[in-house]
Design a protein around this motif. Structure first.
Motif, short mmCIF file in Angstrom:
data_model
loop_
_atom_site.label_atom_id
_atom_site.label_comp_id
_atom_site.label_asym_id
_atom_site.label_seq_id
_atom_site.Cartn_x
_atom_site.Cartn_y
_atom_site.Cartn_z
N SER A 98 35.96 99.66 60.50
CA SER A 98 37.15 99.81 59.66
C SER A 98 38.35 99.31 60.46
CB SER A 98 37.36 101.27 59.24
OG SER A 98 37.49 102.10 60.39
N CYS A 99 39.51 99.25 59.82
CA CYS A 99 40.72 98.86 60.55
C CYS A 99 41.87 99.79 60.20
CB CYS A 99 41.10 97.40 60.28
SG CYS A 99 42.02 97.11 58.78
N ARG A 100 42.73 99.99 61.19
CA ARG A 100 43.93 100.80 61.00
C ARG A 100 45.14 99.87 61.03
NH1 ARG A 100 43.88 104.07 65.32
NH2 ARG A 100 42.70 105.69 64.25
N VAL A 101 46.00 99.97 60.00
CA VAL A 101 47.21 99.15 59.91
C VAL A 101 48.41 100.04 60.20
CG1 VAL A 101 48.66 97.75 58.40
CG2 VAL A 101 46.17 97.60 58.24
N VAL A 102 49.27 99.61 61.13
CA VAL A 102 50.49 100.33 61.45
C VAL A 102 51.67 99.50 60.95
CG1 VAL A 102 51.95 101.29 63.27
CG2 VAL A 102 49.46 101.43 63.46
N ALA A 103 52.46 100.07 60.05
CA ALA A 103 53.64 99.40 59.51
C ALA A 103 54.87 99.93 60.24
CB ALA A 103 53.78 99.66 58.02
N SER A 104 55.65 99.02 60.83
CA SER A 104 56.86 99.43 61.53
C SER A 104 58.06 99.33 60.59
CB SER A 104 57.09 98.54 62.76
OG SER A 104 57.21 97.18 62.38
N SER A 105 59.07 100.14 60.88
CA SER A 105 60.27 100.12 60.05
C SER A 105 60.91 98.75 60.11
CB SER A 105 61.26 101.19 60.50
OG SER A 105 61.51 101.09 61.87
N GLY A 106 61.63 98.41 59.07
CA GLY A 106 62.17 97.06 58.92
C GLY A 106 63.27 96.76 59.92
N GLY A 107 63.93 95.69 59.71
CA GLY A 107 65.02 95.26 60.58
C GLY A 107 65.51 93.92 60.10
N GLY A 108 66.53 93.40 60.78
CA GLY A 108 67.09 92.12 60.37
C GLY A 108 67.90 92.21 59.09
N GLU A 109 68.23 93.42 58.66
CA GLU A 109 68.92 93.60 57.39
C GLU A 109 70.43 93.68 57.59
OE1 GLU A 109 66.88 97.11 57.05
OE2 GLU A 109 65.22 96.36 55.84
N TYR A 110 71.18 93.25 56.61
CA TYR A 110 72.64 93.29 56.67
C TYR A 110 73.19 93.56 55.28
CZ TYR A 110 72.91 88.81 54.30
OH TYR A 110 72.82 87.83 53.35
N THR A 111 74.42 94.05 55.25
CA THR A 111 75.15 94.24 54.00
C THR A 111 76.62 93.91 54.25
OG1 THR A 111 73.67 96.01 53.25
CG2 THR A 111 75.83 95.86 52.19
N ILE A 112 77.11 92.91 53.55
CA ILE A 112 78.54 92.59 53.57
C ILE A 112 79.17 93.28 52.37
CG2 ILE A 112 80.27 90.76 53.51
CD1 ILE A 112 78.16 88.85 54.59
N VAL A 113 80.13 94.17 52.63
CA VAL A 113 80.72 94.98 51.57
C VAL A 113 82.13 94.51 51.25
CG1 VAL A 113 79.33 96.97 52.24
CG2 VAL A 113 81.62 96.70 53.18
N GLY A 114 82.66 95.05 50.16
CA GLY A 114 84.04 94.76 49.79
C GLY A 114 84.25 93.36 49.25
N VAL A 115 83.21 92.76 48.68
CA VAL A 115 83.28 91.36 48.27
C VAL A 115 83.81 91.27 46.84
CG1 VAL A 115 82.02 89.19 48.08
CG2 VAL A 115 81.26 90.93 49.72
N PRO A 116 84.92 90.55 46.62
CA PRO A 116 85.41 90.34 45.25
C PRO A 116 84.50 89.35 44.51
CG PRO A 116 87.13 89.93 46.89
CD PRO A 116 85.82 90.00 47.62
N SER A 117 84.64 89.32 43.19
CA SER A 117 83.89 88.33 42.41
C SER A 117 84.29 86.93 42.85
CB SER A 117 84.20 88.51 40.92
OG SER A 117 83.77 89.77 40.46
N GLY A 118 83.30 86.07 42.97
CA GLY A 118 83.58 84.70 43.39
C GLY A 118 82.35 84.02 43.92
N SER A 119 82.54 82.82 44.43
CA SER A 119 81.47 82.01 44.98
C SER A 119 81.67 81.87 46.48
CB SER A 119 81.47 80.63 44.32
OG SER A 119 80.47 79.80 44.86
N TYR A 120 80.58 82.09 47.26
CA TYR A 120 80.72 82.19 48.71
C TYR A 120 79.70 81.34 49.45
CZ TYR A 120 83.72 86.08 47.54
OH TYR A 120 84.74 86.84 47.03
N THR A 121 80.12 80.87 50.61
CA THR A 121 79.23 80.24 51.57
C THR A 121 78.84 81.30 52.60
OG1 THR A 121 80.24 78.05 51.30
CG2 THR A 121 79.02 78.46 53.34
N VAL A 122 77.54 81.44 52.85
CA VAL A 122 77.05 82.47 53.78
C VAL A 122 76.43 81.77 54.99
CG1 VAL A 122 75.50 84.42 54.11
CG2 VAL A 122 76.66 84.09 51.91
N GLU A 123 76.91 82.15 56.17
CA GLU A 123 76.47 81.55 57.43
C GLU A 123 75.77 82.59 58.29
OE1 GLU A 123 78.26 78.97 61.20
OE2 GLU A 123 79.61 80.06 59.87
N PHE A 124 74.71 82.15 58.96
CA PHE A 124 73.93 83.01 59.86
C PHE A 124 73.98 82.41 61.26
CE2 PHE A 124 72.18 82.94 55.63
CZ PHE A 124 71.95 84.26 55.32
N GLU A 125 74.38 83.22 62.24
CA GLU A 125 74.46 82.71 63.61
C GLU A 125 74.12 83.82 64.59
OE1 GLU A 125 77.29 79.94 66.46
OE2 GLU A 125 78.09 80.79 64.61
#
Length: 715
Positions: A98-125
């Motif tokens: 048999s096999c045992r699978v270990v799932a680790s908690s996520g990561g690499g997540e982000y949230t940009i808040v306070g964004v007004p309606s509109g069109s945006y360019t999103v950059e990752f660095e």
């Protein structure tokens, strides 16, 4: 002496930027949740030696950031088997896998808040890892980026990125004289022809002088080496001269190694700073060598005197310098006005790497301006008012008293700035004369009380107040701000009579700075103020803003990447003024495990070491079987074959023998042996052409006058 205020200017600029409307401060995404298994992993494949089994991950909630595997033999881990597949081994026979699978908690997540309606360019660095910058969706340039649309108060999700490795430059920085590595040298790579919106990437050398510049797009670079050591407040030059090396080619994701350089030591100016009256050395006095002519014209190289007033300015290119002793005393990176006047020794030559010594200026005591700040018509002091004579300032104490020190003889304009108090700015009505080292006293400021604006800030449709929201009143040439209290109430003080625009930001501010909240900004224009009265009930209900969320992973491993800066700014043609950033989280340490179903691997076949035939085979007419007689040496299985003379047919099988070196009897049924041997032999050998052999259906043969199924030989 403009450079002496550089740290103050930077601090004020940064503070203003944090408070500027439309600018979001970078923040971290919420911690990743613990995964929960919703469907167990399953095994697929044949459980036979040499065959490959595959383990699925199963189903999970909580957006796991990654999976690891452990293969189990009868519930115990199999060493070294940690992949999603497993090749069945001989040791597994007779046991369950048999096999045992270990799932680790996520990561690499982000949230940009306070964004007004509109069109945006999103950059990752990523500043730390070896990853190339990227724009949504997988684009290398801002011009090719896919616009991200936001409609407040909704969230635009799945704005993800998979980052690819960049190129690297590695090397070593050494001393040209000793050839030893030099630590804390800054090595910065600037693209000679920028392949995209790329400025530069930097790294510092370690204790051995080694450095690695990462995250570089394919290009040709010039590397600038600067020998500076910086702490949290100040950068100091070291003894080596800066140098640039061009033509370094990088092809991502490869590494361009052995990009080494040797730095030459610079020249020095040394001496002692003393008091002109006491001739005692002056500690912690800032001394700067400013280039008059030669290499780096206009550059400044600074240091601070030791406890005896001695100094050495290092790392100087060959040039002529003015040695300036400022009127500031610096300690631990913080500088404050000192009581001595600034002085300058011009035309000091330096020829690197030599030292020009004996530059020993003696400083004169400066003059002073002193006074008291009070409300108009009152003798009570006002604390916290900044009073400035030109570029030299002091702050009033708890009694309202101040003293500006270190002034050269001359005439000054004295101004009182009561920012943050209920009073209006004030200018002393006449110029103030100073005759150093004397004190000009009685330069008092009687300040008028300003008007006020007050109100309450809440979420739209709610009576609950929003605490620590910055509210600012902008009038003609002036700006004053305040923060809401725990109940959402605010008061802006110190306002001159006039008309103001009151802006309600989406920030909460504290002593550590301002942080973007998930609300849209609001404003009220035409708010009238008549000092010293209060204009009240200027309230605001802030509307919820939109959000941009996503996840950043490694393009090869698909694992989460923490610490990536993700910024959103208006796309070309957008009317929004918003600029906001967040940083990806690094995931948590939480994990959960689930075990798959088990597959049984058949037990191994044990061959019999030896056997002998004790009797000839015989046909038993009573049972209709062929009987065979063997004597075996050990329990197990042996293979046997049966052939008929003159018949060109036969069959084979295996027989399992139990017991210990026992006599064993094996029989073959008449339909598996006698019938097949008799009929096929008879048909092929002696009865070719008999008609009755052709009267049965396909797949049947005649036996004793009947059509019976034709049996194939044993495998």
């Amino acid at each position: 002496m403009r450079w002496k205020n550089l740290a103050v200017v930077l601090a004020v600029t940064a503070s203003a930027a944090l408070a500027a409307p439309g600018l979001a401060v970078a923040g971290s995404a919420p911690a990743a949740p613990t995964p929960v298994n919703t469907a167990a992993p399953t095994l697929s494949g044949s459980p036979a030696v040499g065959q490959t089994l595959t383990c699925s991950t199963g189903s999970w909630s909580g957006n796991p950031g990654g999976f690891s595997y452990a293969w189990l033999r009868d519930g115990a881990p199999i060493p070294g088997q940690t992949g999603s597949t497993y090749v069945v081994q001989a040791a597994d026979q007779g046991q369950s896998i048999s096999c045992r699978v270990v799932a680790s908690s996520g990561g690499g997540e982000y949230t940009i808040v306070g964004v007004p309606s509109g069109s945006y360019t999103v950059e990752f660095e990523s500043e730390e890892g070896n990853y190339l910058p990227q724009y949504f969706n997988g684009q290398a340039t801002a011009s090719g980026a896919n616009a991200v649309s936001v409609t407040a108060p909704n969230t635009t999700g799945a704005v993800n990125a998979e980052l690819h490795p960049g190129g690297q430059i590695t090397g070593k920085v050494s001393s040209a004289s000793t050839h030893a590595g030099i630590s804390e040298v800054s090595a910065c790579a600037a693209a000679e022809v920028a392949p995209r919106e790329f400025a530069s990437k930097c790294a510092s050398t370690n204790a051995a002088g080694e450095y690695t510049i990462s995250g570089l797009p394919s290009a040709t670079y010039t590397i600038n080496y600067s020998d500076f050591v910086c702490d949290e407040t100040i950068c100091a030059e070291q003894e080596y001269l800066p140098v640039s090396e061009g033509g370094v080619t990088v092809t991502a994701p490869s590494t361009t190694a052995n990009t080494n350089v040797e730095l030459q030591p610079g020249g020095r100016i040394s001496g002692k700073v003393s008091s002109e009256t006491s001739h005692q050395g002056l500690a912690n006095t800032e001394v700067c060598a400013i280039v008059e002519s030669g290499s780096g014209e206009g550059g400044a190289y600074c240091t601070v005197t030791n406890g005896a007033g001695e100094y050495t300015v290092v790392g100087l290119p060959s040039a002529t310098y003015a040695v300036v002793d400022s009127d500031y005393v610096c300690n631990g990176g913080l500088c404050a006005p000192g009581e001595y006047q600034a002085s300058s020794v011009p035309h000091v030559p330096v020829s690197a790497p030599s030292t020009t010594s004996g530059i020993d200026p003696e400083l004169q005591l400066g003059g002073k301006i002193a006074g008291k700040v009070t409300p108009e018509g009152s003798a009570n002091g006002i604390p916290g008012v900044q009073v400035c004579a030109g570029a030299d300032c002091a702050t009033s104490n708890g009694s309202g008293e101040y003293t500006i020190i270190g002034l050269a003889s001359g005439s000054y304009t004295v101004e009182f700035d009561p920012y943050g108090t209920p009073y209006l700015p004030h200018k002393f009505p006449s110029s103030v004369s100073v005759n150093a080292p004397s004190t000009t006293s009685g330069i008092n400021g009687a300040l008028e009380e300003g008007g006020r604006i007050s109100g309450k800030v809440t979420p739209a449709g709610s009576a609950a107040g929003l605490a620590n929201v910055e509210v600012c009143a902008d009038g003609e040439g002036s700006r004053s701000c305040g923060l809401t209290n725990a109940a959402g109430e605010y008061t802006i003080v110190g306002l001159a009579s006039g008309s103001y625009t009151v802006s309600f930001s989406a920030y909460t501010c504290s002593g550590e700075g301002c942080v973007q909240q998930d609300y849209l900004e609001d404003s009220r224009s035409g708010v009238s103020v008549t000092a010293p009265n209060t204009t009240s009930a200027i309230d605001a209900g802030l509307q919820p803003a939109g959000q941009i969320t996503g996840r950043v992973t490694d393009a090869s491993t698909h694992s989460a990447i923490g610490g990536v800066d993700v910024c959103a700014y208006p796309s070309p043609g957008s009317e929004s003024q918003f600029f906001g950033c967040a940083s990806t989280n690094g995931g948590g340490s939480a994990s959960a495990a689930a075990t798959s179903n088990a597959l049984a691997v058949p037990a191994p076949v044990v061959p019999i070491a030896s056997f002998t035939q004790t009797k000839h085979p015989r046909f038993n007419p009573r049972t209709g079987e062929l009987e065979f007689f063997f004597e075996v040496s050990n329990p197990g299985t042996f293979d046997w074959s049966l052939f008929f003379p003159n018949a060109n047919i036969g069959f084979a099988s295996s027989a399992g023998m139990r017991g210990h070196a026992a006599r064993a009897h094996a029989a073959a049924s008449k339909h598996h042996s006698h019938h097949k041997g008799h009929h096929k032999g008879h048909h092929k050998g002696r009865h070719k052409g008999h008609s009755h052999a052709r009267k049965c259906k396909t797949g049947q043969v005649k036996h004793r006058g009947k059509c019976v199924p034709k049996l194939v030989p044993f495998a």
